[in-house]
Scaffold this active site. Structure first.
Site, PDB file in Angstrom:
ATOM      1  N   GLU A 119     -21.759 -46.028 -38.486  1.00 14.68           N
ATOM      2  CA  GLU A 119     -22.527 -46.674 -39.552  1.00 14.68           C
ATOM      3  C   GLU A 119     -21.834 -47.936 -40.053  1.00 14.68           C
ATOM      4  O   GLU A 119     -22.491 -48.915 -40.433  1.00 14.68           O
ATOM      5  CB  GLU A 119     -22.773 -45.688 -40.692  1.00 14.68           C
ATOM      6  N   GLU A 139     -24.082 -35.972 -37.625  1.00 18.34           N
ATOM      7  CA  GLU A 139     -24.074 -35.300 -38.925  1.00 18.34           C
ATOM      8  C   GLU A 139     -24.914 -34.030 -38.958  1.00 18.34           C
ATOM      9  O   GLU A 139     -24.529 -33.018 -39.567  1.00 18.34           O
ATOM     10  CB  GLU A 139     -24.552 -36.271 -40.018  1.00 18.34           C
TER      11      GLU A 139
END
Length: 266
Positions: A119, A139
């Site tokens: 990210e 995640e």
């Protein structure tokens, strides 16, 4: 505003290379993010924005194995919702600041970029990936989700299908695939990403910094849902606004006089 050259940045090493700030993620062994290093990145970008001598930002990981493995999952083991909220907020502040950096930001992905590590790279303008590196947003594999821009920035780069493969299936992809699907702009050999990133940063430094900042804002406005007609108006107005800047006259006159421009970022 802090002097970023002498200020201590938790989990980050920072140095200047001409008009480029080079940020090395430094939380061994996997350069995981903490609330402190995220705050340090947010504050650093603010200081770089205030430094007219900085035109570009290169971010990479220390060593050869990791760019960043993302968040340290130990902080979420207790199930404490307040801790989760603070971590999510800090991730958002840091990577939104990085995305809003007025110059050109380049991620030199020199190893594994997982979760919040990827990210971070997605928040940059450009990405160079080394051929041994792998990237993923895993995640959901551990009962979480990408909360630092992953669900928003990834589909804009690679399309919804590939974004869903990475996020919903937890797929990990190699460097060749990353370039093929548009997640990265270039693939290089091991240990070569930082040098190419600095080369790109020098290219950016030949552009007018005020023009780059305006162009970046316009390109990224496509994310906001602004209508095409409104964006075209904004583009024309931004062009005219450049005539308030010293760099506009310098750039045009340097070209006409057949010399290199001397940018003032003013």
């Amino acid at each position: 505003m802090m002097d970023w050259r002498t200020h201590e940045h938790v989990g980050l090493k920072v140095e200047a290379d001409g008009h480029t700030a080079v940020v090395t993620l430094d939380n061994p062994p996997a350069h995981t993010w903490t609330v402190h290093s995220l705050s340090a990145l947010r504050d650093l970008v603010g200081a770089l924005n205030a430094d007219n001598g900085i035109y570009a930002l290169v971010i990479t990981g220390g060593g050869e194995k990791f760019f960043s493995a993302g968040a340290d999952l130990k902080q979420f083991a207790s199930g404490d919702k307040a801790l989760a909220r603070e971590a999510a907020r800090r991730f958002g502040e840091a990577f939104e600041a990085l995305s809003g950096f007025r110059g050109v930001s380049i991620a030199a992905i020199n190893g594994y970029a997982m979760g919040g590590g990827l990210e971070c790279a997605l928040a940059c303008d450009l990405r160079i990936i080394e051929d041994h590196a792998q990237v993923a947003l895993p995640e959901a594999t551990v009962g979480l989700l990408p909360c630092a821009g992953g669900t928003q920035n990834l589909p804009r780069l690679v399309g919804e299908g590939w974004a869903k493969r990475l996020i919903l299936l937890g797929e990990r992809i190699d460097a060749e695939t990353a370039v093929r699907i548009g997640l990265a702009e270039e693939k290089v050999g091991k240990g070569e990403s930082k040098a190419l990133a600095l080369e790109w940063a020098k290219k950016a430094g030949k552009q007018s910094p005020s023009s780059v900042a305006a162009c970046k804002t316009l390109v990224q406005s496509t994310r906001s849902g602004m209508s095409h007609a409104s964006a075209l108006v904004a583009e024309r107005e931004a062009f005219v606004d450049l005539f308030d800047r010293a760099d506009q006259a310098e750039g045009v006159n340097a070209f006409l006089e057949k010399r290199a421009p001397q940018w003032k970022n003013a």
